[in-house]
Design a protein around this motif. Structure first.
Motif, short mmCIF file in Angstrom:
data_model
loop_
_atom_site.label_atom_id
_atom_site.label_comp_id
_atom_site.label_asym_id
_atom_site.label_seq_id
_atom_site.Cartn_x
_atom_site.Cartn_y
_atom_site.Cartn_z
N UNK A 68 0.79 -1.23 0.00
CA UNK A 68 0.00 0.00 0.00
C UNK A 68 0.82 1.28 0.00
N UNK A 69 2.12 1.16 0.15
CA UNK A 69 2.94 2.36 0.32
C UNK A 69 2.91 3.27 -0.89
N UNK A 70 2.69 2.71 -2.06
CA UNK A 70 2.62 3.54 -3.26
C UNK A 70 1.51 4.58 -3.17
N UNK A 71 0.35 4.17 -2.70
CA UNK A 71 -0.76 5.11 -2.55
C UNK A 71 -0.46 6.14 -1.48
N UNK A 72 0.16 5.71 -0.37
CA UNK A 72 0.47 6.67 0.70
C UNK A 72 1.46 7.73 0.21
N UNK A 73 2.48 7.27 -0.52
CA UNK A 73 3.49 8.21 -1.01
C UNK A 73 2.88 9.17 -2.03
N UNK A 74 1.98 8.68 -2.86
CA UNK A 74 1.35 9.57 -3.84
C UNK A 74 0.50 10.62 -3.12
N UNK A 75 -0.27 10.20 -2.11
CA UNK A 75 -1.07 11.15 -1.35
C UNK A 75 -0.18 12.16 -0.65
N UNK B 152 -2.24 24.37 -8.49
CA UNK B 152 -1.12 23.73 -9.20
C UNK B 152 -1.40 22.26 -9.54
N UNK B 153 -2.48 21.72 -9.01
CA UNK B 153 -2.82 20.33 -9.30
C UNK B 153 -3.78 20.25 -10.47
N UNK B 154 -3.65 19.17 -11.23
CA UNK B 154 -4.58 18.94 -12.34
C UNK B 154 -5.91 18.43 -11.79
N UNK B 155 -6.93 18.43 -12.65
CA UNK B 155 -8.24 17.93 -12.21
C UNK B 155 -8.14 16.47 -11.77
N UNK B 156 -7.35 15.68 -12.49
CA UNK B 156 -7.20 14.28 -12.13
C UNK B 156 -6.55 14.12 -10.76
N UNK B 157 -5.57 14.97 -10.47
CA UNK B 157 -4.89 14.89 -9.18
C UNK B 157 -5.80 15.34 -8.04
N UNK B 158 -6.61 16.38 -8.29
CA UNK B 158 -7.55 16.84 -7.27
C UNK B 158 -8.57 15.76 -6.94
N UNK B 159 -9.05 15.07 -7.97
CA UNK B 159 -10.04 14.01 -7.75
C UNK B 159 -9.41 12.78 -7.08
N UNK B 160 -8.09 12.63 -7.26
CA UNK B 160 -7.42 11.46 -6.68
C UNK B 160 -7.25 11.59 -5.17
N UNK B 161 -7.15 12.81 -4.65
CA UNK B 161 -6.86 12.99 -3.22
C UNK B 161 -7.94 12.38 -2.33
N UNK B 162 -9.26 12.64 -2.56
CA UNK B 162 -10.26 11.99 -1.69
C UNK B 162 -10.22 10.46 -1.75
N UNK B 163 -9.92 9.92 -2.95
CA UNK B 163 -9.84 8.46 -3.09
C UNK B 163 -8.66 7.92 -2.29
N UNK C 143 -7.27 5.90 5.17
CA UNK C 143 -8.06 5.62 6.36
C UNK C 143 -8.30 4.13 6.54
N UNK C 144 -8.54 3.44 5.42
CA UNK C 144 -8.71 1.99 5.47
C UNK C 144 -7.44 1.30 5.96
N UNK C 145 -6.30 1.76 5.45
CA UNK C 145 -5.02 1.20 5.89
C UNK C 145 -4.79 1.45 7.37
#
Length: 331
Positions: free
Chosen positions: A15-22, A36-47, A53-55
């Protein structure tokens, strides 16, 4: 133990890949702005936030290593403020800080708090025993601004006079109150700020403060005024000493992470510990302000020993209840 470490390593690797990206996205937002974030990056943060939180839930349930749980808690808190922070006004944020963030941060360093308290108490006992058996130690343990004639050679009448208002002349007491507030505020802040040096300066400052307290009590006890001094000190000292101990505990948290960073760099470990301890030291500043008010007004205006002790006991109960009583978790 090896099985637990293996589980922790496997859990992190998956799971560390997701944590590091966040963490990377949050660092960009905190360093600049969300623009400075793209729309895709903004939408990725809540996910990614929900995945973190699950981790965190799994890490807590399976009792994985403490440093990993701390890291996920810190990361989840940062993401929470990004995802939900813009919906809350300043009043709501302050309410959340006092209702949840500060007490939770203090409870999170309870081990360090016990260590800081133990060092202070042990040093106070040593200071007391040194001076009560050999008064010549007093000059080396008490700062000059604090002594001001309160030494083993002083008369009982003079020492009693320093504890109470005599004829309405409160200027010397007010000056001493200002000195004590400044002195103890410096100890609390420096105990936190210098914790990165492997906890050593923090331990030294706490011990020095305890030695001073014990030496002062030894002088007054030798003149039969120990009870009176306790009321004079603890009416504000409960809050002030608690603040110093919490400042030292926050410093210990950083120093311990620097000394034993685990699989992270020392700089990353220190930064993570600093983020988790920051709410503690922010609250310590407020405690010092409250202690200053008690020191500058209540102690000077209240001359009855039983009333001073009643206020001291009340503040202790309030602080312990506020920080450590169980409370319903936030929705």
């Amino acid at each position: 133990m090896k099985e637990l470490q293996l589980k922790s390593h496997r859990f992190r690797a998956e799971r560390e890949g997701d944590w590091r990206r966040l963490e990377s996205l949050l660092a960009r937002v905190e360093g600049h702005s969300a623009a400075r974030l793209s729309d895709e990056e903004l939408l990725a943060i809540p996910v990614l936030y929900r995945a973190t939180l699950s981790s965190l839930s799994v890490a807590r349930a399976t009792s994985l290593d403490h440093s990993l749980v701390d890291y996920l808690e810190s990361l989840s808190t940062r993401a929470y403020f990004f995802v939900y922070g813009t919906r809350a006004g300043i009043g709501q944020r302050l309410g959340q800080f006092f209702r949840e963030t500060w007490p939770a941060a203090v409870r999170g360093i309870w081990r360090e708090t016990l260590v800081a308290f133990a060092i202070t108490a042990a040093a106070a006992l040593v200071g007391y025993l040194l001076v009560i058996n050999d008064p010549s130690w007093y000059g080396g343990l008490i700062p000059g601004g604090l002594a001001e004639g309160r030494d083993p050679s002083a008369t009982t009448a003079f020492l009693r006079h320093t504890l109470y208002d005599s004829g309405g002349k409160q200027a010397p007491l007010a000056a001493l109150a200002a000195y004590l507030f400044s002195h103890n505020a410096q100890i609390a802040i420096f105990a936190f700020a210098l914790g990165f040096a492997f906890c050593l300066p923090t331990a030294f400052l706490l011990a020095q403060n305890g030695l001073t307290l014990g030496a002062m009590f030894a002088v007054f006890v030798s003149h039969g005024l120990g009870f009176e001094l306790g009321g004079w000190i603890f009416i504000h000292g409960v809050t002030e000493l608690f603040a110093i101990i919490l400042g030292g505990a926050a410093g210990f948290r950083i120093g311990w992470r620097v000394a034993f960073p685990g699989d992270r760099s020392r700089l990353d470990a220190a930064a993570e510990a600093g983020r988790s301890a920051a709410p503690v030291i922010a609250g310590v500043v407020l405690m010092l302000v409250i202690a200053g008010l008690l020191e500058g007004f209540a102690r000077q205006l209240i001359q009855l020993d039983w009333a001073r002790y009643a206020i001291a006991a009340s503040t202790l109960v309030i602080w312990l209840g506020y920080f450590y009583l169980p409370r319903r978790p936030p929705a």
